[in-house]
Design a protein around this motif. Structure first.
Motif, short mmCIF file in Angstrom:
data_model
loop_
_atom_site.label_atom_id
_atom_site.label_comp_id
_atom_site.label_asym_id
_atom_site.label_seq_id
_atom_site.Cartn_x
_atom_site.Cartn_y
_atom_site.Cartn_z
N CYS B 76 0.84 -1.18 0.00
CA CYS B 76 0.00 0.00 0.00
C CYS B 76 0.88 1.24 0.00
O CYS B 76 1.75 1.40 0.87
CB CYS B 76 -0.92 0.01 1.22
N GLY B 78 1.17 5.22 0.31
CA GLY B 78 0.50 6.42 0.79
C GLY B 78 1.01 7.63 0.02
O GLY B 78 2.21 7.75 -0.20
N ILE B 230 -2.81 6.84 7.32
CA ILE B 230 -1.67 6.52 6.46
C ILE B 230 -0.76 5.53 7.17
O ILE B 230 -0.37 4.50 6.61
CB ILE B 230 -0.87 7.81 6.11
N CYS B 234 -0.29 1.97 5.26
CA CYS B 234 0.70 2.08 4.19
C CYS B 234 2.04 1.47 4.59
O CYS B 234 2.46 1.61 5.73
CB CYS B 234 0.90 3.54 3.81
N ILE B 237 5.66 5.10 0.98
CA ILE B 237 5.11 6.43 1.05
C ILE B 237 5.82 7.38 0.10
O ILE B 237 7.01 7.23 -0.17
CB ILE B 237 5.13 6.95 2.51
#
Lengths: 280, 410
Positions: B76, B78, B230, B234, B237
């Motif tokens: 993931c 962010g 976040i 996440c 990033i």
């Protein structure tokens, strides 16, 4: 399972063939969406109105009524049309309103979807197809009205009436094609829509909508060139059972429409990201 | 060729790269009329194939500039940054809504977007009808929607109102219904833009539960201003600033620190002042040297030196309240106020003192101080100033709660 790969970049590396293939593929894949959008708009339109469908044909009927009055009162002398003048005028204005709606359809559909165009990626072709669905719905109601009028004025039934839907289908495609070419630019500039609206009111006077093609003179030449003429006249001839004089030209227009429609679809597909970027 | 085949074999379903972004750039125009005219030019050049290099034209600026990253299934990313940093633009490009001006995006698999919930809803139609509208836009077939209809209605928890026109729904209900439909997507790549900010707590928790469920099989790109969200989901990033990457990597905590630092505003602001006294000086004292500093190690003593100038005579010393705020502007602690009976010496209309707190156990991070000075039994405010001092607590452990308390396990 093989995953579909999408590539986004500045260059448009697609050959026209692939572009067309994708466009038609998306039309097929989004058939449910197109129907759903049309259904949504039609339902919403009628749920919030008592007179509903009447609004679809009240304007052309009023226009025709004015011409019928002008003619009957002797203010304006229209040359012999071969059929009762009210039938001529009503068929003319109703067919004209179908054409007009068809031309506006792609821009209207795209414009009303502005909000979701900038948020969600879905096959944009569905907007065009849903526009065609809505046109078919509205036009079929107008045609039913036309047929009723024809019987009312004692023209009677002709087998040629059964061919009418096909001619109207061609007319809708022709109108949508013109509209589709104009859509990208009219999404950017509001002026385009205004010009088209105004141009269309003038165009009516060089098309045999409320009066027939004159026997000679410059007007005859202009009307005979005008591609709307064979569409209006062929449709009307099929309704009244007259022999369609402009059938050959109608087929020429139709034959030109099909490739032009595909071309317009491709242009539309390429233009959408720019419309989303610049006018949302 | 054989190399390629080998690579393909090595790929387990869980580490294939689903999103690959290479030097992506996008420019926007500041003026509408010019923008529209450029739009016409772009229409023409698009039709011609659009091969030429794009330079900035008059009035244009780079909204996104040279962003690159790769994202695999189960990861993931962010995207954080100030308003206007280019996050949403980047998301729009990834979603294929607008084309980049340079660079390339390669996305594999089905892309889902939680950018607007309930797209295509028509207010006049009922909730049930709109499930079909929205579902169709999200790419479901009628059959799929029929199958999922009950599940959607249950998830949205609006059974009672499902046949009511959507225009009578509250905004929360609309979002619930929208999310319930979107939650039925089984995307390979999911783009999320700030949609989870609306809705009540129960809804947000539900959203996270759904996201947690799909995360292992999905590559998620998440745009948010909420750093707790976040940091919760996440593992990669990108901090964007004016279209550029300011920080990129898997050190999410560091990026969040940088993000907060970009907001640190060293100017204090006076909220209320009746003119009776003014703050002349404030210093954080270094525990060893006694010099002014702005950093403390965790567990050291906090000593704050204050100096006020008095503009009138005081019967007794005013009350000083010092409140500690964390970087998210949450109040985390207050220093116990001075005792009314202990008079602080006033000399030449100057009042100065040191406030101390032993063994500070605030967790690593940046903190600011707000000051409130009041007087008398009813504590009438005299002066209220926010952000009088910003300091940093240093510790090796990154934790989210505001306190890291000394402890022993026996």
């Amino acid at each position: 399972m093989e995953l579909e790969t999408k590539i986004y970049q500045k260059e448009n590396n697609l050959s026209p063939g692939n572009l067309l293939k994708q466009s038609l593929g998306d039309i097929y894949r989004s058939r449910f969406l197109a129907r759903q959008l049309a259904e949504r708009d039609i339902k919403a339109q009628y749920r919030q109105s008592y007179l509903g469908i009447i609004w679809a044909f009240i304007t052309p009927l009023a226009t025709a009524a004015v011409w019928v009055f002008l003619n009957m009162s002797g203010t304006i002398q229209v040359t012999d049309t071969g059929i009762p003048y009210p039938v001529y005028a009503f068929t003319g204005t109703l067919l004209w309103s179908i054409m007009r709606e068809a031309i506006n359809s792609p821009a209207t559909s795209t414009s009303s979807a502005r909000g979701i165009l900038s948020k969600i990626n879905f096959p944009k072709e569905a907007l065009i197809i849903s526009g065609i669905y809505k046109l078919l719905f509205n036009s079929s109601i107008k045609i039913l009205l036309l047929v009723a009028l024809v019987f009312l004025f004692g023209i009677g039934f002709h087998w040629s009436l059964l061919l009418l839907p096909f001619v109207i289908l061609g007319a809708l495609l022709f109108g949508t094609t013109i509209g589709l070419f104009l859509t990208p630019i009219s999404m950017l500039y509001k002026d385009v829509g205004k010009v088209v609206g105004m141009g269309f009111s003038f165009l009516m006077y060089i098309t045999p909508v409320v009066y027939p093609v004159p026997g000679e003179g410059i007007m005859r030449t202009v009307m005979e060139i005008n591609p709307f003429t064979p569409i209006i006249l062929t449709s009307r001839d099929l309704i009244t059972g007259a022999s369609p004089d402009y059938l050959a030209y109608y087929f020429v227009v139709l034959a030109a429409t099909v490739p032009l429609f595909l071309l317009a679809l491709m242009a539309y597909r390429i233009s959408i990201p720019i419309i989303v970027e610049r006018s949302n | 060729m054989s190399q390629e085949l080998k690579n393909h074999k090595q790929q387990t379903p869980n580490n294939e790269v689903l999103v690959k972004v290479e030097n992506l750039s996008k420019k926007f125009c500041k003026d509408l009329k010019t923008s529209l005219w450029y739009g016409v030019q772009d229409l023409v050049s698009n039709l011609k194939g659009n091969k030429t290099e794009r330079e900035l034209r008059d009035q244009e600026f780079w909204a996104v500039k040279e962003i690159s990253f790769e994202l695999r299934r189960g990861e993931c990313l962010g995207l954080i940054g100030h308003n206007g940093a280019g996050k949403s633009t980047l998301l729009k490009i990834l979603n294929g809504l607008i084309n980049p001006d340079a660079g390339k995006v390669t996305i594999r698999g089905r892309v889902g977007a939680l950018i607007e919930l309930g797209a295509g809803f028509n207010g006049i139609l009922t909730g049930r009808e709109n499930i079909y509208n929205n579902g169709a836009i999200l790419g479901f077939s009628r059959k799929e929607i029929n199958e999922k209809l009950d599940e959607i209605i249950d998830f949205a928890e609006i059974q009672e109102f499902i046949d009511m026109p959507v225009q009578n729904y509250s905004s929360g209900m609309k979002v619930r219904l929208g999310f319930a439909i979107a939650a039925q997507m089984e995307p390979d790549v999911l783009l999320i833009d700030e949609v989870l900010a609306v809705g009540d707590l129960g809804f947000v928790l539900k959203c996270f539960k759904t996201i947690d469920k799909i995360l292992p099989n999905t590559a998620i790109i998440f745009v948010s201003h909420s750093m707790p969200m976040i940091s919760r989901i996440c593992n990669q990033i990108i901090l964007m600033e004016k279209g550029l990457t300011k920080f990129q990597g898997d050190d999410v905590a560091k990026a969040i620190d940088l993000y907060y630092q970009s907001f640190v505003n060293n100017e204090s602001n006076v909220v209320f002042d009746d003119g009776s006294l003014s703050l002349e000086d404030i210093k954080l004292l270094d525990p060893q040297s006694g010099e002014a500093t702005n950093q403390l190690n965790w567990g050291e003593d906090l000593s704050l030196y204050f100096s006020f100038k008095l503009n009138r005579t005081f019967q007794e010393s005013p009350i000083f309240k010092i409140i500690i705020f964390d970087k998210e502007q949450r109040p985390v602690a207050i220093l116990k106020e001075n005792d009314k009976n202990e008079t602080i010496a006033i000399k030449n209309n100057i009042i100065q003192f040191v406030v101390s707190h032993k063994n500070i156990q605030l967790s690593k991070g940046v903190y600011t101080l707000n000051l409130l000075v009041a007087e008398g039994r009813i504590q009438a405010p005299l002066l209220r100033t926010n952000g009088i001092l910003t300091f940093q607590i240093i510790h090796e452990d990154e934790i989210w709660p505001p306190f890291l308390l000394e402890s022993s396990f026996t």
